[in-house]
Design an enzyme around this catalytic site. Structure first.
Site, short mmCIF file in Angstrom:
data_model
loop_
_atom_site.label_atom_id
_atom_site.label_comp_id
_atom_site.label_asym_id
_atom_site.label_seq_id
_atom_site.Cartn_x
_atom_site.Cartn_y
_atom_site.Cartn_z
N ASN A 154 -17.70 29.71 -21.20
CA ASN A 154 -18.42 28.30 -20.70
C ASN A 154 -18.23 28.14 -18.61
O ASN A 154 -17.22 28.56 -18.39
CB ASN A 154 -17.31 26.92 -20.98
CG ASN A 154 -18.15 26.73 -22.42
OD1 ASN A 154 -19.45 27.10 -23.11
ND2 ASN A 154 -16.64 25.85 -22.96
N SER A 214 1.01 -1.01 -0.28
CA SER A 214 0.16 0.07 0.34
C SER A 214 1.00 1.31 0.11
O SER A 214 0.38 2.21 -0.39
CB SER A 214 -0.86 0.16 1.63
OG SER A 214 -0.08 -0.67 2.49
N LYS A 257 -8.31 3.65 2.11
CA LYS A 257 -7.10 4.79 1.87
C LYS A 257 -7.43 5.67 0.53
O LYS A 257 -8.06 6.66 0.95
CB LYS A 257 -6.08 4.73 2.46
CG LYS A 257 -5.49 3.79 3.24
CD LYS A 257 -4.46 3.17 4.27
CE LYS A 257 -3.78 3.02 5.28
NZ LYS A 257 -5.08 1.93 5.12
N ASN A 308 -1.93 -2.94 12.83
CA ASN A 308 -3.54 -3.08 12.70
C ASN A 308 -3.85 -1.79 13.96
O ASN A 308 -5.02 -0.88 13.38
CB ASN A 308 -4.04 -3.86 14.11
CG ASN A 308 -3.44 -5.09 12.76
OD1 ASN A 308 -2.96 -4.71 11.62
ND2 ASN A 308 -4.23 -6.25 13.12
N GLN A 339 -6.78 -2.47 4.32
CA GLN A 339 -6.23 -1.42 3.29
C GLN A 339 -6.68 -0.34 2.56
O GLN A 339 -6.53 0.64 1.50
CB GLN A 339 -5.18 -2.79 2.54
CG GLN A 339 -3.97 -1.96 2.32
CD GLN A 339 -2.62 -3.04 2.20
OE1 GLN A 339 -2.36 -2.64 3.19
NE2 GLN A 339 -2.22 -3.02 0.53
N TYR A 350 -9.39 -7.36 13.11
CA TYR A 350 -8.87 -6.37 11.62
C TYR A 350 -8.75 -7.31 10.16
O TYR A 350 -8.30 -8.98 10.98
CB TYR A 350 -7.39 -6.09 11.76
CG TYR A 350 -6.53 -5.89 10.14
CD1 TYR A 350 -6.48 -4.25 10.04
CD2 TYR A 350 -5.76 -6.34 9.77
CE1 TYR A 350 -6.28 -3.37 9.07
CE2 TYR A 350 -5.27 -6.17 8.43
CZ TYR A 350 -5.44 -4.05 7.89
OH TYR A 350 -4.34 -3.88 7.29
N GLU A 354 -19.47 23.63 -13.29
CA GLU A 354 -19.49 22.29 -14.18
C GLU A 354 -19.08 21.02 -12.94
O GLU A 354 -19.36 19.67 -13.29
CB GLU A 354 -19.46 22.03 -15.16
CG GLU A 354 -21.19 23.45 -16.25
CD GLU A 354 -20.00 23.38 -17.29
OE1 GLU A 354 -20.64 22.26 -18.66
OE2 GLU A 354 -19.44 23.86 -17.96
N SER A 358 -14.21 27.87 -25.36
CA SER A 358 -13.85 26.78 -26.65
C SER A 358 -13.50 27.07 -27.49
O SER A 358 -12.30 27.88 -28.09
CB SER A 358 -15.39 26.91 -27.00
OG SER A 358 -15.55 26.23 -28.23
N THR A 396 -40.82 26.99 -8.72
CA THR A 396 -41.55 25.77 -8.15
C THR A 396 -41.32 25.16 -9.96
O THR A 396 -42.10 25.85 -10.53
CB THR A 396 -42.53 25.61 -7.52
OG1 THR A 396 -43.48 26.19 -8.39
CG2 THR A 396 -42.21 26.39 -6.12
N1 ARG Z 1 -0.76 -1.59 4.98
C1 ARG Z 1 -1.63 -1.92 6.06
C2 ARG Z 1 -3.19 -1.05 5.84
O1 ARG Z 1 -3.47 -0.05 5.44
C3 ARG Z 1 -1.61 -1.74 7.52
C4 ARG Z 1 -2.29 -2.93 8.47
C5 ARG Z 1 -1.74 -3.99 8.27
N2 ARG Z 1 -1.69 -4.93 8.80
C6 ARG Z 1 -1.18 -6.44 8.94
N3 ARG Z 1 -2.04 -7.28 8.95
N4 ARG Z 1 -1.39 -7.17 7.66
O2 ARG Z 1 -4.18 -1.35 6.93
#
Ligand code: ARG
Length: 467
Positions: free
Chosen positions: A289, A27, A329, A114, A326, A321, A294, A281, A159
């Site tokens: 525009n 990630s 995000k 976690n 992940q 968890y 928009e 344009s 209306t």
């Molecule tokens: N990159 C992970 C996330 O965004 C961090 C937590 C990972 N924990 C694990 N047990 N693999 O959630």
């Protein structure tokens, strides 16, 4: 430990991660956005560990100094992000160990990624909310000021997008402002509820070290430690609440955008949007525009999509968890960016909207917008409302035939429909008379608009004083 496996968790593995899986599970390409908060959280964690005697003060100092150097490296763009190190957390920890040696490996005592990531996102979103709120306040301030300035400016109210009754432009702007006031309330509500500390929950069950979560909470500005470790590491309600706030806000801004687009068209011609918020344009030289409204209208859809992503992400997850998390995000980050950009654009643009007052007034004069005023006048003269409605309907039919507005008819013409009509009828048939007569709280009368604007200003001052 085999050198070929991940150094953070490779101890029990007998072969290296598949190259594709390494990329698939990483990630770091997007969660680097949490770097600042990750360091902030780690400094608080190390400080707490030293406070309870798990780390020595020297170890804490080495960790804090190392993390501050890493922060500077990241800010200078010198940090070398590594995909094999998976995420922002392990990238920073590995660099710390590279810099300060074995003490760096002690930072993760009593902690898991976690509770670390759950803390980082909350810190990130709390900062983001404060930035969003600043832009929202700037927009509301500008809107209230414009409404006050335009308290007497008459325009048609609609209306079914058909001319209904005259209103003031100030009243219309304050309608927008009310939508934003509710959004603001939702934003602060979201901030208040999310402001609890997950750290100390460790992987899911808590930790065996004698940690003091109140210390960490205080160091990071959280209201209190989260009550339950299983919930704390897996809860993403705050992200959903923020996306929900953002979706409703953008729904409102999309409605405003739609009106700005309509009003700036040649057919309405109610406003002038300054050139700096428009583009031309490449083929039609005459075009100007309204791109900014928009785009705000268009970006609303992707934020709705992020809300759906986040809700769906969470719906089947067992405690605690799961790696699914992940995926929280990218939708959250894009929601923050989009909301900030749209608010900034609006806060710059709305105060610069120039109403074309003569066109608005002329439009309000068309479409028999004072027909209800005539009916109310007849009621005051003793006619039952349903009969009054019918009488006015007949005079409108006559006006359509003669191409005359009600206020353009002579007294004799009007008297053909009802004997009770006297010269004082012209007081209510003018647009100014019509708006001024709606003189109660929430009504469109210019005096009421001024009073409402000053109440809105006071409410905003209260919010500013309390944050
Ligand atoms: N990159 C992970 C996330 O965004 C961090 C937590 C990972 N924990 C694990 N047990 N693999 O959630």
């Amino acid at each position: 430990m085999s050198q070929a496996t991940n150094q953070s968790w490779g101890g029990r593995f007998s072969e290296p991660t598949d190259a594709f899986v390494e990329r698939f599970t990483a990630s770091v390409t997007f969660d680097q956005r949490l770097a600042h908060q990750d360091i902030q959280g780690s400094i608080a964690h190390a400080t707490m560990l030293a406070r309870v005697g798990v780390l020595s003060n020297d170890e804490r100092d080495a960790i804090v100094a190392g993390l501050n150097e890493i922060r500077a490296e990241i800010e200078r763009g010198e940090f070398n992000w590594s995909v094999p190190l998976e995420d922002v957390h392990m990238n920073i920890e590995a660099r710390l160990t590279e810099k300060i040696g074995v003490t760096g490996k002690k930072l993760h005592t009593g902690r898991s990624r976690n509770d670390q990531v759950a803390t980082d996102i909350r810190l990130y979103l709390r900062d983001a909310i404060d930035g969003v709120e600043a832009e929202l306040i700037r927009l509301r301030d500008g809107m209230v000021a414009l409404a006050e300035r335009e308290a007497d400016t008459i325009m048609p109210g609609f209306t079914h997008l058909q001319t209904a009754q005259p209103v003031t432009f100030g009243h219309h702007l304050l309608a927008w402002q009310e939508m934003l006031a509710r959004d603001h309330d939702r934003l602060l509500d979201c901030r208040r509820r999310m402001n609890v500390l997950p750290l100390g929950s460790a992987a899911l069950a808590g930790t065996t070290y004698p940690i003091d979560r109140h210390v960490t909470a205080e160091l990071l500005g959280f209201e209190r430690p989260a009550e339950n470790s299983l919930d704390a590491v897996s809860d993403r309600d705050f992200a959903i609440e923020f996306a929900s706030f953002a979706s409703i806000l953008l729904m409102h801004m999309s409605r405003m955008s739609e009106e700005l687009v309509l009003w700036s068209s040649a057919q309405f011609d109610f406003i002038d949007l300054p050139d700096r918020f428009c583009t031309g344009s490449s083929i039609m030289p005459q075009k100007k525009n309204p791109d900014v409204p928009e785009l705000v209208r268009g970006k609303t859809g992707r934020v709705y999509g992020h809300l759906m992503s986040l809700l769906t992400l969470m719906k089947s997850q067992p405690l605690a968890y799961n790696k699914d998390n992940q995926e929280d995000k990218e939708p959250l980050f894009d929601t923050v960016t989009t909301v900030l950009d749209c608010l900034k654009a609006f806060a710059d643009m709305v105060p610069a909207v120039e109403p074309k007052k003569a066109n608005m007034f002329e439009a309000a004069r068309q479409g028999f917008s004072t027909a209800t005023d005539l009916a109310d006048y007849l009621v005051r003269k003793g006619v039952a409302f349903r009969d009054a409605h019918d009488i006015v309907g007949q005079s409108v039919a006559y006006g359509l035939q003669q191409e005359k507005d009600l206020s353009e008819m002579t007294l004799d013409e009007l008297k053909r429909f009802s004997e009770v009509i006297e010269p004082d009828v012209f007081d209510v048939l003018t647009l100014e008379g019509s708006v001024a007569a709606r003189n109660h709280i929430g009504g469109t009368a210019p005096d009421q608009v001024r009073a409402a604007a000053s109440r809105a200003r006071a409410a905003l001052a209260d919010i500013k004083a309390s944050t």
